[in-house]
Scaffold this motif. Structure first.
Motif, PDB file in Angstrom:
ATOM      1  N   CYS A  80       0.834  -1.202   0.000  1.00 46.41           N
ATOM      2  CA  CYS A  80       0.000   0.000   0.000  1.00 46.41           C
ATOM      3  C   CYS A  80       0.870   1.254   0.000  1.00 46.41           C
ATOM      4  CB  CYS A  80      -0.921  -0.026   1.210  1.00 46.41           C
ATOM      5  SG  CYS A  80      -2.094   1.312   1.282  1.00 46.41           S
ATOM      6  N   VAL A  81       1.902   1.258   0.803  1.00 43.42           N
ATOM      7  CA  VAL A  81       2.833   2.394   0.843  1.00 43.42           C
ATOM      8  C   VAL A  81       3.548   2.530  -0.499  1.00 43.42           C
ATOM      9  CG1 VAL A  81       4.952   3.265   1.936  1.00 43.42           C
ATOM     10  CG2 VAL A  81       3.121   2.291   3.341  1.00 43.42           C
ATOM     11  N   ALA A  82       3.944   1.400  -1.086  1.00 39.31           N
ATOM     12  CA  ALA A  82       4.605   1.444  -2.397  1.00 39.31           C
ATOM     13  C   ALA A  82       3.661   2.016  -3.454  1.00 39.31           C
ATOM     14  CB  ALA A  82       5.069   0.048  -2.802  1.00 39.31           C
ATOM     15  N   GLY A  83       2.390   1.638  -3.406  1.00 37.60           N
ATOM     16  CA  GLY A  83       1.411   2.203  -4.333  1.00 37.60           C
ATOM     17  C   GLY A  83       1.280   3.706  -4.180  1.00 37.60           C
ATOM     18  N   PHE A  84       1.317   4.174  -2.936  1.00 40.38           N
ATOM     19  CA  PHE A  84       1.241   5.615  -2.678  1.00 40.38           C
ATOM     20  C   PHE A  84       2.455   6.330  -3.265  1.00 40.38           C
ATOM     21  CE2 PHE A  84       2.074   9.341  -0.025  1.00 40.38           C
ATOM     22  CZ  PHE A  84       0.836   9.976  -0.080  1.00 40.38           C
ATOM     23  N   LEU A  85       3.629   5.740  -3.066  1.00 41.61           N
ATOM     24  CA  LEU A  85       4.859   6.375  -3.560  1.00 41.61           C
ATOM     25  C   LEU A  85       5.011   6.267  -5.076  1.00 41.61           C
ATOM     26  CD1 LEU A  85       7.344   5.234  -0.758  1.00 41.61           C
ATOM     27  CD2 LEU A  85       6.233   7.471  -1.018  1.00 41.61           C
ATOM     28  N   GLN A 103      -3.998   8.895  -5.507  1.00 45.48           N
ATOM     29  CA  GLN A 103      -3.054   8.198  -4.624  1.00 45.48           C
ATOM     30  C   GLN A 103      -3.780   7.160  -3.773  1.00 45.48           C
ATOM     31  OE1 GLN A 103      -1.176  11.564  -2.675  1.00 45.48           O
ATOM     32  NE2 GLN A 103       0.727  11.175  -3.811  1.00 45.48           N
ATOM     33  N   ALA A 104      -4.964   7.501  -3.302  1.00 44.96           N
ATOM     34  CA  ALA A 104      -5.738   6.548  -2.500  1.00 44.96           C
ATOM     35  C   ALA A 104      -6.169   5.357  -3.351  1.00 44.96           C
ATOM     36  CB  ALA A 104      -6.957   7.237  -1.894  1.00 44.96           C
ATOM     37  N   CYS A 105      -6.560   5.598  -4.596  1.00 45.62           N
ATOM     38  CA  CYS A 105      -6.981   4.501  -5.466  1.00 45.62           C
ATOM     39  C   CYS A 105      -5.823   3.569  -5.803  1.00 45.62           C
ATOM     40  CB  CYS A 105      -7.594   5.053  -6.754  1.00 45.62           C
ATOM     41  SG  CYS A 105      -9.213   5.775  -6.519  1.00 45.62           S
ATOM     42  N   VAL A 106      -4.674   4.134  -6.150  1.00 45.16           N
ATOM     43  CA  VAL A 106      -3.511   3.302  -6.484  1.00 45.16           C
ATOM     44  C   VAL A 106      -3.046   2.529  -5.245  1.00 45.16           C
ATOM     45  CG1 VAL A 106      -1.104   3.329  -7.257  1.00 45.16           C
ATOM     46  CG2 VAL A 106      -2.798   4.750  -8.407  1.00 45.16           C
ATOM     47  N   SER A 107      -3.060   3.182  -4.098  1.00 44.11           N
ATOM     48  CA  SER A 107      -2.686   2.494  -2.855  1.00 44.11           C
ATOM     49  C   SER A 107      -3.660   1.359  -2.562  1.00 44.11           C
ATOM     50  CB  SER A 107      -2.683   3.471  -1.682  1.00 44.11           C
ATOM     51  OG  SER A 107      -1.710   4.448  -1.867  1.00 44.11           O
ATOM     52  N   GLY A 108      -4.941   1.606  -2.770  1.00 41.79           N
ATOM     53  CA  GLY A 108      -5.956   0.569  -2.555  1.00 41.79           C
ATOM     54  C   GLY A 108      -5.790  -0.597  -3.496  1.00 41.79           C
ATOM     55  N   ILE A 109      -5.468  -0.304  -4.762  1.00 34.58           N
ATOM     56  CA  ILE A 109      -5.248  -1.376  -5.741  1.00 34.58           C
ATOM     57  C   ILE A 109      -4.048  -2.231  -5.330  1.00 34.58           C
ATOM     58  CG2 ILE A 109      -4.516  -1.825  -8.118  1.00 34.58           C
ATOM     59  CD1 ILE A 109      -6.258   0.640  -8.905  1.00 34.58           C
ATOM     60  N   PHE A 110      -2.966  -1.581  -4.910  1.00 33.31           N
ATOM     61  CA  PHE A 110      -1.788  -2.331  -4.459  1.00 33.31           C
ATOM     62  C   PHE A 110      -2.118  -3.165  -3.218  1.00 33.31           C
ATOM     63  CE2 PHE A 110       2.380  -1.101  -6.421  1.00 33.31           C
ATOM     64  CZ  PHE A 110       1.838  -0.489  -7.539  1.00 33.31           C
ATOM     65  N   PHE A 111      -2.885  -2.591  -2.295  1.00 34.47           N
ATOM     66  CA  PHE A 111      -3.244  -3.315  -1.072  1.00 34.47           C
ATOM     67  C   PHE A 111      -4.092  -4.539  -1.385  1.00 34.47           C
ATOM     68  CE2 PHE A 111      -6.049  -4.118   2.543  1.00 34.47           C
ATOM     69  CZ  PHE A 111      -5.111  -4.303   3.545  1.00 34.47           C
ATOM     70  N   VAL A 112      -5.094  -4.380  -2.239  1.00 36.86           N
ATOM     71  CA  VAL A 112      -5.964  -5.503  -2.596  1.00 36.86           C
ATOM     72  C   VAL A 112      -5.171  -6.578  -3.339  1.00 36.86           C
ATOM     73  CG1 VAL A 112      -7.945  -6.163  -4.025  1.00 36.86           C
ATOM     74  CG2 VAL A 112      -8.094  -4.161  -2.538  1.00 36.86           C
ATOM     75  N   ALA A 113      -4.298  -6.166  -4.259  1.00 37.57           N
ATOM     76  CA  ALA A 113      -3.491  -7.137  -4.999  1.00 37.57           C
ATOM     77  C   ALA A 113      -2.579  -7.926  -4.057  1.00 37.57           C
ATOM     78  CB  ALA A 113      -2.672  -6.433  -6.075  1.00 37.57           C
ATOM     79  N   ALA A 114      -1.935  -7.231  -3.121  1.00 37.16           N
ATOM     80  CA  ALA A 114      -1.053  -7.915  -2.168  1.00 37.16           C
ATOM     81  C   ALA A 114      -1.848  -8.830  -1.248  1.00 37.16           C
ATOM     82  CB  ALA A 114      -0.269  -6.896  -1.354  1.00 37.16           C
ATOM     83  N   SER A 115      -3.023  -8.405  -0.836  1.00 34.13           N
ATOM     84  CA  SER A 115      -3.869  -9.245   0.023  1.00 34.13           C
ATOM     85  C   SER A 115      -4.315 -10.501  -0.719  1.00 34.13           C
ATOM     86  CB  SER A 115      -5.083  -8.465   0.504  1.00 34.13           C
ATOM     87  OG  SER A 115      -4.683  -7.370   1.281  1.00 34.13           O
ATOM     88  N   LEU A 116      -4.640 -10.364  -1.999  1.00 31.19           N
ATOM     89  CA  LEU A 116      -5.007 -11.537  -2.795  1.00 31.19           C
ATOM     90  C   LEU A 116      -3.828 -12.492  -2.964  1.00 31.19           C
ATOM     91  CD1 LEU A 116      -7.291  -9.981  -5.549  1.00 31.19           C
ATOM     92  CD2 LEU A 116      -7.954 -11.539  -3.709  1.00 31.19           C
ATOM     93  N   ILE A 117      -2.627 -11.950  -3.120  1.00 35.50           N
ATOM     94  CA  ILE A 117      -1.439 -12.803  -3.220  1.00 35.50           C
ATOM     95  C   ILE A 117      -1.237 -13.580  -1.927  1.00 35.50           C
ATOM     96  CG2 ILE A 117       1.092 -12.745  -3.356  1.00 35.50           C
ATOM     97  CD1 ILE A 117       0.753 -10.420  -5.364  1.00 35.50           C
ATOM     98  N   VAL A 118      -1.371 -12.904  -0.791  1.00 35.29           N
ATOM     99  CA  VAL A 118      -1.243 -13.587   0.501  1.00 35.29           C
ATOM    100  C   VAL A 118      -2.312 -14.660   0.642  1.00 35.29           C
ATOM    101  CG1 VAL A 118      -1.483 -13.275   2.999  1.00 35.29           C
ATOM    102  CG2 VAL A 118      -0.078 -11.697   1.684  1.00 35.29           C
ATOM    103  N   PHE A 119      -3.531 -14.364   0.233  1.00 31.48           N
ATOM    104  CA  PHE A 119      -4.624 -15.329   0.324  1.00 31.48           C
ATOM    105  C   PHE A 119      -4.350 -16.553  -0.534  1.00 31.48           C
ATOM    106  CE2 PHE A 119      -8.671 -16.994  -1.240  1.00 31.48           C
ATOM    107  CZ  PHE A 119      -9.269 -17.344  -0.038  1.00 31.48           C
ATOM    108  N   VAL A 120      -3.933 -16.351  -1.769  1.00 29.49           N
ATOM    109  CA  VAL A 120      -3.687 -17.471  -2.677  1.00 29.49           C
ATOM    110  C   VAL A 120      -2.516 -18.316  -2.194  1.00 29.49           C
ATOM    111  CG1 VAL A 120      -2.923 -18.041  -5.023  1.00 29.49           C
ATOM    112  CG2 VAL A 120      -4.750 -16.382  -4.672  1.00 29.49           C
ATOM    113  N   VAL A 121      -1.430 -17.678  -1.775  1.00 31.25           N
ATOM    114  CA  VAL A 121      -0.259 -18.431  -1.309  1.00 31.25           C
ATOM    115  C   VAL A 121      -0.581 -19.203  -0.034  1.00 31.25           C
ATOM    116  CG1 VAL A 121       2.080 -18.169  -0.378  1.00 31.25           C
ATOM    117  CG2 VAL A 121       1.424 -16.956  -2.443  1.00 31.25           C
TER     118      VAL A 121
END
Length: 137
Positions: A80-85, A103-121
């Motif tokens: 999420c922080v990386a998406g913001f930056l 910035q909030a939308c890109v951060s949210g997209i990064f957060f959701v993508a990372a959460s999905l990766i954690v869920f799948v793994v």
């Protein structure tokens, strides 16, 4: 992972076990109603005196579980922080204005993508090490 298994074969350090799968209540400790699952290998780091057909409790080391839990918590937050930056970079590439909303939308997209990766793994059978024998039942 803290499950029960039956020792099927012991060949030196290779211990083949079959997991016990129970459809009963998760809080139930009665393992006599369980069914056999697929076989896999475990480690006997405590050098417990195992014999074939022993019912054992298996699991991963607590330090590994703690580390993986910490990674699964921090990875989406850092993403999420990386998406913001990285929003200015994406704004140049995709030609949109850098605003607080973008910035909030890109951060949210990064957060959701990372959460999905954690869920799948976390739902796969990929492990860094073999489970260990915790105790003989």
């Amino acid at each position: 992972m803290r499950d029960f298994a039956i020792v099927k074969a012991i060949d030196g350090q290779k211990i083949e076990v079959v997991s016990l799968i129970s459809d009963a209540c998760l809080a139930c400790n009665d393992i006599h109603c369980a069914k056999d699952g697929k076989s896999f290998h475990v480690l006997n780091k405590k050098n417990l005196p195992l014999q074939e057909n022993n019912i054992i409790r298996i699991g991963f080391p607590r330090i590994l579980n703690g580390f993986l839990g910490l990674v699964s918590l921090l990875f989406p937050i850092l993403s999420c922080v990386a998406g913001f930056l990285l929003t200015p970079y994406f704004s140049k590439r995709l030609e949109f204005a850098v605003t607080q909303s973008s910035q909030a939308c890109v951060s949210g997209i990064f957060f959701v993508a990372a959460s999905l990766i954690v869920f799948v793994v976390s739902r796969t059978d990929i492990h860094l090490t073999h489970p260990e024998v915790i105790q003989i039942m």
